[in-house]
Design an enzyme around this catalytic site. Sequence first.
Site, PDB file in Angstrom:
ATOM      1  CG  ASP A  71      -0.331   0.150   1.833  1.00 38.98           C
ATOM      2  OD1 ASP A  71       0.782  -1.184   2.540  1.00 38.98           O
ATOM      3  OD2 ASP A  71      -1.143   0.353   3.695  1.00 38.98           O
ATOM      4  CD  GLU A 137       3.882   0.626   7.181  1.00 42.44           C
ATOM      5  OE1 GLU A 137       4.976   1.593   7.575  1.00 42.44           O
ATOM      6  OE2 GLU A 137       3.931   1.724   6.193  1.00 42.44           O
TER       7      GLU A 137
END
Length: 380
Positions: A71, A137
């Site tokens: 991400d 994250e």
Amino acid sequence: MSTLSPTLELACELIRRPSVTPLDEGCQELMMRRLEACGFAVEPMRIAEVDNFWARRGGEGPVLCFAGHTDVVPTGPEAKWQLSPFEAQIDADGMLRGRGAADMKGSLASMIIAVERFVANHPNHKGAIAFLITSDEEGPAEHGTKAVVERLRARGERLDWCIVGEPSSTERLGDVVKNGRRGSLGAVLTVRGKQGHVAYPHLARNPIHLAAPALAELAAEHWDDGNAFFPPTSFQISNINGGTGATNVIPGELQVVFNFRFSTESTEDGLKQRVAAILDRHGLDWSIDWSLSGLPFLTQPGELLDAVAASIREITGHDTTPSTSGGTSDGRFIATLGTQVVELGPVNATIHQIDERVLASDLDLLTEVYYQTLVKLLAA
């Protein structure tokens, strides 16, 4: 344009997928296919809305895990980018541009290419190689690495060493590696007073006035001295909110948001107790909602740090400096397994910025550093 290296080809393919947290947009599927092709047992772990996977190749013996996230943070106004954030272009200065180039799709590509080459050259390597990849994250980080680690812990998975691909470098590739991180303890403090008219303060209790001396003491407090690996613990107020919006009303309540970044010289409970003692000493009517984002962790010099440092020296010609500075990372969850954790990735000068970029040749160097670390730790 000259032909791209395998690392840069894969990095571009990953960057072109707009995987803004918690979306993955097929990045992990691409990685898993390549790992399966070189003998990894791959286990997708979708938890809530978050895509994760765990992959492992090898048998008994020490386990070296590569960890990271697919991400990326939002782009901000795309019109302000010199080149489109998800087109993954290399400019005239040799910079690979695009969201995630530095944080951390470049590292993911380097990991995959290094492992593919290592497995081809050392098919009967010692121990095992693993991957722990998440798409959460940059977000709340509740259903990503943290949740996967709990599953691995429950079934007794072994993780001896872990390299997290966070962009650790500052001026040139490998000049800094992170061998630990400070803990992060956040809080929302509520101080209660009594609402009233500003013309009649004797009929009210202003929580802002009441809390101010306590906040000043908290800000001035010396929490610890740090140690050889960590700076002293810091306390920072990030928001203060009180009032009704009217100039003639004393508020009845004050909210203060603050955060500790703490070393291994302090503990979560110890910090909480010291804050409570200061607030009580000032006679406040208070309550706190605490939020622990992560405990401090430290990887002492040993097999992993030695192998990484030696590989950096061989490939770049420079020594590295271990550091525990900066924010938190998913390494804090992995370290709870008793794992030696090191963060090693490209230069972090443009992470989360408009026009995020990384020197393209650095990703090829990073691939070599990862490869040499594998050789030092797991070559048969």
